[in-house]
Design an enzyme around this catalytic site. Structure first.
Site, short mmCIF file in Angstrom:
data_model
loop_
_atom_site.label_atom_id
_atom_site.label_comp_id
_atom_site.label_asym_id
_atom_site.label_seq_id
_atom_site.Cartn_x
_atom_site.Cartn_y
_atom_site.Cartn_z
CG ASP A 67 -0.26 -0.26 2.85
OD1 ASP A 67 0.97 -0.36 2.66
OD2 ASP A 67 -0.94 -0.84 3.26
CG ASN A 136 -8.51 -1.25 12.11
OD1 ASN A 136 -7.65 -1.95 11.61
ND2 ASN A 136 -9.24 -0.16 11.57
CG HIS A 138 -5.84 -2.12 8.77
ND1 HIS A 138 -5.87 -0.77 9.00
CD2 HIS A 138 -4.60 -2.62 9.30
CE1 HIS A 138 -4.62 -0.61 9.23
NE2 HIS A 138 -3.72 -1.66 9.54
CD GLU A 143 -8.69 0.85 7.57
OE1 GLU A 143 -8.39 0.15 8.54
OE2 GLU A 143 -8.27 2.35 7.74
P1 PGA Z 1 1.89 -1.55 12.51
O1 PGA Z 1 0.81 -1.34 11.51
O2 PGA Z 1 3.26 -2.58 12.12
O3 PGA Z 1 2.78 0.12 12.54
O4 PGA Z 1 1.74 -1.69 14.07
C1 PGA Z 1 0.48 -2.55 11.02
C2 PGA Z 1 -0.50 -2.49 10.18
O5 PGA Z 1 -1.29 -1.62 10.29
O6 PGA Z 1 -0.61 -3.22 9.29
#
Ligand code: PGA
Length: 246
Positions: A67, A136, A138, A143
């Protein structure tokens, strides 16, 4: 899903790096799906160390990142292109032209996204996809929602994600509200998936991913349908699993 426990972030990163290095050793021209964020940073550092020790080479590897923030260019320090260049690509022997990241400045995100999926398919699909998990649930920027989305596309970020990621920006207002994200079909089409989780704030999402129903409200739960997923996680991220899983 195979679960590998790690004591802490350092051990998780070491185990993840060895997993990826083994993939590249067995198939030097592997197509890697790569991720950004705080979770995989230690894995990249460990891969760089292995590269300097002569234990792995990325010279034939190609990569597709999950992404990119929509509206951030490659020179913006919070863009994922910048993250990957600085934290991994420039420090190993991967060829710049073999690295792919969604274009955060694309004037035609729909056309760009369809082309990104085509490029992944033309490369033969992803051999090993590295993933983090949002608190959350995702994966990439897919999302929580009412439906799963297969295709790469422009998405609106949830408030929860904007708040989680504000720590990387000077203020929450600076966090982009949109991103181009790889869709679940390209991710789930990978031959192998390696998902990493570290810390207590991931424990609810990890539990729901493994023990909950397959539900678009928790996008990572779709990984239950994939035949070859390995989760490497520290004790805190695994802390809420029922005893049969932990
Ligand atoms: P993070 O993000 O590694 O910064 O915790 C993980 C994600 O959002 O996939």
């Amino acid at each position: 899903m195979k679960i590998i426990k790690a004591r802490d972030y350092v051990e998780m990163s070491r185990k993840a790096a060895h997993y990826i290095a083994a993939q590249v050793l067995l198939k030097p021209n592997s197509v890697l799906g790569l991720a950004t964020g705080s979770t995989p940073l230690g894995t990249y550092q460990e891969l760089i160390r292995l590269y300097h020790n002569g234990e792995v080479s990325f010279i034939q590897v190609s990569s597709f990142n999950l992404d990119e923030y929509y509206s951030l260019g490659p020179n913006h320090p919070q863009s994922y292109r910048y993250f990957m260049d600085e934290n991994f690509f420039k420090q190993v022997d991967i060829q710049a032209e073999n690295t792919h990241i969604p274009d955060g400045l694309s004037p035609n995100p729909d056309g760009f996204s369809a082309d990104y999926d085509r490029q992944i398919a033309n490369a033969g699909g992803i051999d090993l996809q590295l993933l983090g998990i949002g608190s959350n649930g995702h994966i990439a920027f897919n999302e929580p929602g009412k439906v799963f989305s297969a295709q790469t596309r422009l998405v609106d970020l949830k408030e929860h994600t904007i708040e989680d990621n504000a720590r990387f920006f000077d203020s929450k207002d600076e966090v982009p509200r949109q991103a181009i994200t790889m869709g679940l079909k390209s991710i789930l089409s990978a031959k192998r998936i390696l998902i990493l989780a570290c810390g207590e704030n991931k424990a609810d999402a990890v539990k729901a991913m493994l023990e909950g129903p397959i539900d678009p409200a928790l996008p990572a739960s779709i990984l239950q349908l994939h035949p070859n997923v390995t989760l490497i996680a520290d004790e805190k991220a695994l802390g809420k699993l029922s005893s049969s899983n932990s």
